[in-house]
Design a protein around this motif. Structure first.
Motif, mmCIF file in Angstrom:
data_model
loop_
_atom_site.group_PDB
_atom_site.id
_atom_site.type_symbol
_atom_site.label_atom_id
_atom_site.label_comp_id
_atom_site.label_asym_id
_atom_site.label_seq_id
_atom_site.Cartn_x
_atom_site.Cartn_y
_atom_site.Cartn_z
ATOM 1 N N SER A 144 2.899 2.323 -43.664
ATOM 2 C CA SER A 144 3.310 3.078 -43.661
ATOM 3 C C SER A 144 3.299 3.037 -41.424
ATOM 4 N N THR A 145 2.301 1.610 -41.633
ATOM 5 C CA THR A 145 1.976 0.716 -39.976
ATOM 6 C C THR A 145 3.058 0.174 -39.675
ATOM 7 N N ALA A 146 3.648 -0.796 -40.980
ATOM 8 C CA ALA A 146 5.445 -1.443 -40.868
ATOM 9 C C ALA A 146 5.675 -0.482 -41.029
ATOM 10 N N ALA A 147 5.716 0.926 -41.518
ATOM 11 C CA ALA A 147 7.144 1.229 -41.065
ATOM 12 C C ALA A 147 7.355 1.583 -40.153
ATOM 13 N N ASP A 148 6.370 2.213 -39.158
ATOM 14 C CA ASP A 148 6.460 2.374 -37.708
ATOM 15 C C ASP A 148 7.564 0.840 -36.551
ATOM 16 N N LEU A 149 6.501 0.083 -37.322
ATOM 17 C CA LEU A 149 7.325 -0.856 -36.489
ATOM 18 C C LEU A 149 8.420 -1.720 -36.950
ATOM 19 N N GLU A 150 8.816 -1.445 -37.860
ATOM 20 C CA GLU A 150 10.119 -1.579 -38.530
ATOM 21 C C GLU A 150 11.125 -0.323 -37.903
ATOM 22 N N GLU A 151 10.611 0.307 -37.968
ATOM 23 C CA GLU A 151 11.468 2.157 -36.762
ATOM 24 C C GLU A 151 11.579 1.222 -35.224
ATOM 25 N N LEU A 152 11.103 0.403 -34.522
ATOM 26 C CA LEU A 152 10.644 0.521 -33.371
ATOM 27 C C LEU A 152 11.472 -0.846 -33.246
ATOM 28 N N GLY A 153 11.717 -1.962 -33.865
ATOM 29 C CA GLY A 153 12.337 -3.273 -34.003
ATOM 30 C C GLY A 153 11.579 -4.333 -33.932
ATOM 31 N N LEU A 154 10.111 -4.277 -33.524
ATOM 32 C CA LEU A 154 9.296 -5.024 -33.976
ATOM 33 C C LEU A 154 8.774 -5.785 -34.756
ATOM 34 N N ILE A 155 9.243 -5.056 -35.913
ATOM 35 C CA ILE A 155 9.007 -6.248 -37.277
ATOM 36 C C ILE A 155 9.791 -6.317 -38.198
ATOM 37 N N THR A 156 10.017 -7.759 -38.453
ATOM 38 C CA THR A 156 11.635 -7.535 -39.902
ATOM 39 C C THR A 156 10.661 -7.250 -41.519
ATOM 40 N N ARG A 157 11.125 -6.831 -42.273
ATOM 41 C CA ARG A 157 10.718 -7.383 -43.853
ATOM 42 C C ARG A 157 11.303 -7.905 -44.221
ATOM 43 N N LEU A 158 10.948 -8.965 -45.150
ATOM 44 C CA LEU A 158 11.883 -10.557 -45.567
ATOM 45 C C LEU A 158 12.089 -9.583 -47.388
ATOM 46 N N PRO A 159 13.334 -10.237 -47.959
ATOM 47 C CA PRO A 159 13.644 -9.821 -48.968
ATOM 48 C C PRO A 159 12.625 -10.133 -50.581
ATOM 49 N N GLU A 160 11.067 -10.651 -49.958
ATOM 50 C CA GLU A 160 10.209 -11.077 -51.505
ATOM 51 C C GLU A 160 9.573 -10.082 -51.806
ATOM 52 N N ASP A 161 8.888 -10.045 -53.876
ATOM 53 C CA ASP A 161 8.546 -9.399 -53.793
ATOM 54 C C ASP A 161 6.858 -10.390 -54.114
ATOM 55 N N PRO A 162 5.339 -9.197 -53.472
ATOM 56 C CA PRO A 162 5.413 -8.416 -52.258
ATOM 57 C C PRO A 162 6.614 -8.954 -51.246
ATOM 58 N N PRO A 163 6.422 -7.773 -50.626
ATOM 59 C CA PRO A 163 7.710 -8.452 -49.282
ATOM 60 C C PRO A 163 6.834 -8.683 -48.029
ATOM 61 N N ARG A 164 7.295 -9.791 -47.491
ATOM 62 C CA ARG A 164 6.600 -10.261 -45.887
ATOM 63 C C ARG A 164 7.082 -10.124 -44.729
ATOM 64 N N TYR A 165 5.934 -9.959 -43.876
ATOM 65 C CA TYR A 165 6.873 -9.357 -42.502
ATOM 66 C C TYR A 165 7.181 -10.970 -41.498
ATOM 67 N N VAL A 166 8.072 -10.574 -40.797
ATOM 68 C CA VAL A 166 7.688 -11.498 -39.198
ATOM 69 C C VAL A 166 8.214 -10.921 -38.093
ATOM 70 N N ALA A 167 7.289 -10.596 -36.833
ATOM 71 C CA ALA A 167 7.801 -10.363 -36.219
ATOM 72 C C ALA A 167 8.462 -10.924 -35.281
ATOM 73 N N VAL A 168 9.356 -9.487 -34.184
ATOM 74 C CA VAL A 168 10.545 -9.822 -33.554
ATOM 75 C C VAL A 168 9.602 -10.468 -31.997
ATOM 76 N N SER A 169 10.217 -11.650 -31.733
ATOM 77 C CA SER A 169 9.707 -12.010 -30.227
ATOM 78 C C SER A 169 9.535 -10.505 -29.359
ATOM 79 N N PRO A 170 8.378 -10.999 -28.774
ATOM 80 C CA PRO A 170 7.972 -10.116 -27.874
ATOM 81 C C PRO A 170 9.029 -9.768 -26.715
ATOM 82 N N GLY A 171 9.434 -11.065 -25.806
ATOM 83 C CA GLY A 171 10.431 -11.182 -25.265
ATOM 84 C C GLY A 171 11.840 -10.147 -25.462
ATOM 85 N N THR A 172 11.957 -9.696 -26.925
ATOM 86 C CA THR A 172 13.246 -9.112 -27.271
ATOM 87 C C THR A 172 12.689 -7.622 -27.634
ATOM 88 N N GLY A 173 11.497 -7.268 -28.723
ATOM 89 C CA GLY A 173 11.175 -6.409 -28.542
ATOM 90 C C GLY A 173 10.423 -5.831 -27.677
#
Length: 314
Positions: free
Chosen positions: A34-63
């Motif tokens: 649920s925490t990851a979903a909130d960050l995705e909605e804010l545009g701060l992280i991106t979920r990679l299409p893997e199983d289990p999914p891995r996440y990467v942070a969007v640059s702070p200068g952008t997000g």
């Protein structure tokens, strides 16, 4: 710290973890989906299409910058709405109860709270008359530094006696370095005004501790206090920080430095002209310029003001 732009404590922790360690799974980082979903909605992280999914942070200068801009726009809209409501309020209540226009604050704690309120309610500007006596040596106004950083303009007019109080010079230097506009001159009374509009001034000007004060709201009395400040401000000498030290921003030109001691000694125009090798017209021109700069009506006043400002010091 990032709660102000919409991040929860858990969201901030997950984002900071991914900033240091991307990509990673939630299991590796110990955070909930649920925490990851909130960050995705804010545009701060991106979920990679893997199983289990891995996440990467969007640059702070952008997000983060995008979130800050969005919050800034909302605050600006809220400020604009507040201004509209204030105007509507004043139109709907044209005749305020006269008893509410001036209040009396009794006790040092009450006076301090009103001064705090005066500063925090300012939108663009705060003006202050600062003069001894002080209950204790000036310890600094932390709120001023915060408001200066936020863009609120401070104008401080200090009585010359204030500069003789230990610690005051270094404190004013810090204020000026932080952005305060400071001047020195004659100050009739302690006074603080903001653009709310509101003013606060002590009931007794000769007491070391301010035990009671008048709190003045929008009224002709407040207009008079504002005009009083501006009148003394125009006559005062600007201060600035040079080489880490406080100094007057204006002073006499070289020719005027030669002229001042002769004026202070009471020499006539003819005697000054003969001594300096000037024409009578040149003497009158420099005398007039000095009197305007020193806000003096007579030569004696000009000499007196020059002494007070240290212009005749070696």
């Amino acid at each position: 710290m990032l709660e102000i732009i919409g991040l929860s404590y858990a969201g901030q922790a997950l984002y900071e973890a991914l900033v240091e360690r991307s990509p990673a799974t939630l299991a590796e980082l110990g955070h909930a989906a649920s925490t990851a979903a909130d960050l995705e909605e804010l545009g701060l992280i991106t979920r990679l299409p893997e199983d289990p999914p891995r996440y990467v942070a969007v640059s702070p200068g952008t997000g983060l910058d995008a979130l800050i801009r969005a919050r800034t726009q909302k605050l600006a809209a809220a400020r604009h709405r507040a201004a509209q409501l204030t105007a509507r309020f004043h139109r709907s209540v044209p005749d305020r109860d006269p008893a509410e226009l001036v209040e009396v604050a009794i006790g040092q704690d009450a006076v301090s709270r009103w001064f705090q309120r005066l500063q925090e309610s300012a939108r663009r500007q705060i003006r202050v008359f600062d003069t001894p006596p002080y209950a204790t040596p000036a310890g600094g106004n932390a709120v001023e530094f915060e408001l200066l950083e936020r863009g609120v303009e401070y104008r401080g007019l200090y009585d010359r006696r204030a500069l003789e109080v230990p610690g005051t010079l270094s404190l004013i230097t810090r204020y000026v370095a932080a952005g305060e506009q400071a001047r020195v001159g004659d100050v009739p009374v302690k006074l603080a005004l903001n653009d709310h509009p509101m003013a606060i001034m002590p009931l007794h000007h000769d007491r070391h501790a301010v035990e009671s004060a008048l709190v003045v709201h929008d009224s002709t009395l407040l207009d008079a206090l504002s005009a009083l400040f501006e009148m003394y401000w125009e006559r005062a000498v600007p201060l600035q920080v040079r080489h880490g030290r406080l100094a007057e921003a204006t002073g006499p030109a070289d020719a005027q430095r030669d002229l001042l001691p002769l004026l202070a000694a009471g020499l006539t125009d003819a005697a000054v002209a003969a001594h300096l090798g000037w024409s009578d017209r040149t003497v009158r021109r420099h005398v007039h310029a000095l009197m305007v700069q020193l806000d003096a009506r007579t030569r004696f006043q000009a000499g007196y003001q020059a002494v007070l400002r240290g212009w005749l010091d070696p």
